[in-house]
Enzyme design. Structure first.
Site, PDB file in Angstrom:
ATOM      1  N   ASP A   1       0.825  -1.206   0.000  1.00  0.00           N
ATOM      2  CA  ASP A   1       0.000   0.000   0.000  1.00  0.00           C
ATOM      3  C   ASP A   1       0.862   1.260   0.000  1.00  0.00           C
ATOM      4  OD1 ASP A   1       0.799  -0.539   2.690  1.00  0.00           O
ATOM      5  OD2 ASP A   1      -1.176  -1.403   3.093  1.00  0.00           O
TER       6      ASP A   1
ATOM      7  N   GLU B   1       1.399  -5.060  -3.380  1.00  0.00           N
ATOM      8  CA  GLU B   1       0.647  -4.398  -4.445  1.00  0.00           C
ATOM      9  C   GLU B   1       1.546  -3.699  -5.463  1.00  0.00           C
ATOM     10  OE1 GLU B   1      -2.995  -3.379  -6.315  1.00  0.00           O
ATOM     11  OE2 GLU B   1      -2.421  -4.856  -4.811  1.00  0.00           O
TER      12      GLU B   1
END
Length: 281
Positions: free
Chosen positions: A15, A279
């Site tokens: 993130d 991610e």
């Protein structure tokens, strides 16, 4: 134009990695004023060593970085507000958006203020139908739009800095430079070089054992503090730290220092195969 990017750090740096890459690109390539509001500056420091976790406000590489703590400070809402991965904005920031920006409620194309929820990257087909959908606030005159990164023209695409491929090609001309920085020898001609970045709970013992029994040499580069405890357990020792190496069968396991985001890009380019959990992969 000013953008606010809200980031709630959950785990494994995906993130914060996406938010930091996005913020730097907006500043560098689009000359946009960006504030990042991050709740865990210690995690951000791992991928951006210039961060001082003790500071409430700091400016790194043209990005203003604020420590997101409660009670949340009173801020004038930005022209574009990015709520990453459903982190939920502070309630009184949302109220300030509604009070200062009635234009949020106007039809698409007629507003100059935008509220976006940046979602997780997916290759699944359903994201095409969700990318760009509007979500009216249940009680305030605000509309939030869902932005889904993806791999097709019907999605939001991928983050890619303008100079990324040029940097990659330049890095590949001298891969030995990276190995020198890490304090390890150049890989042999028949040796597969693999990077491994995963949760410490990942069941990597069987994978390491398979590489140890490989018919050809394998070099595994493991960033310190990710799965080093699991690797130590597999090796039958108490701990592994940066700089440690283990040789078993045809596997050479090197524990390397945790790297900045830019240096990690160079590591990915230098390896034959990369295992990445995050991610930003």
């Amino acid at each position: 134009m000013r953008w606010d990017i809200f980031c709630h750090v959950i785990d494994n740096y995906g993130d914060i990695g996406v938010c930091w890459r996005l913020a730097r690109q907006l500043v560098t390539e689009f000359d946009i004023s960006v504030r990042m509001l991050v709740d865990d500056l210690g995690a951000m420091q791992r991928i951006c060593p210039a961060i001082d976790p003790r500071l409430a406000v700091q400016n790194i590489r043209g990005v203003e970085i604020l420590h997101w703590v409660e009670p949340f400070a009173d801020l004038v809402p930005a022209d574009v507000v990015i709520e990453t991965f459903g982190c939920e904005l502070p309630p009184h920031y949302v109220a300030a958006m509604a009070a200062a920006s009635p234009r949020f409620s106007e039809p698409e194309g007629k507003t100059d203020r935008i509220w976006i929820n940046l979602e997780y990257l997916s290759a699944e087909q359903w994201v095409e139908g969700c990318h760009g959908l509007a979500s009216p606030h249940p009680s305030l005159p605000l509309i939030k739009y869902f932005f889904f990164p993806g791999f097709t023209a019907a999605t939001g695409g991928l983050l890619r800095e303008a100079e990324l491929f040029a940097l990659r090609d330049a890095s590949r001309t001298d891969p030995a430079g990276l190995w020198r920085e890490l304090g390890i020898t150049n890989p042999a001609a028949n040796e597969a070089t693999v990077s491994l970045f995963c949760y410490d709970s990942a069941p990597i013992s069987d994978l390491l054992e398979a590489w140890a029994g490989s018919i050809s040499p394998v070099r595994c580069l493991l960033p310190e503090g990710t799965a080093s405890a699991s690797a130590a357990s597999w090796a039958g020792i108490s701990r592994l730290a940066a700089g440690d190496s283990i040789q078993r069968g045809n596997l050479t396991l090197h524990v390397i220092p945790f790297m900045s985001q830019e240096n990690y890009d160079h590591l990915l380019w230098a390896c034959d195969c990369n295992f990445v959990r995050g991610e930003d992969s």
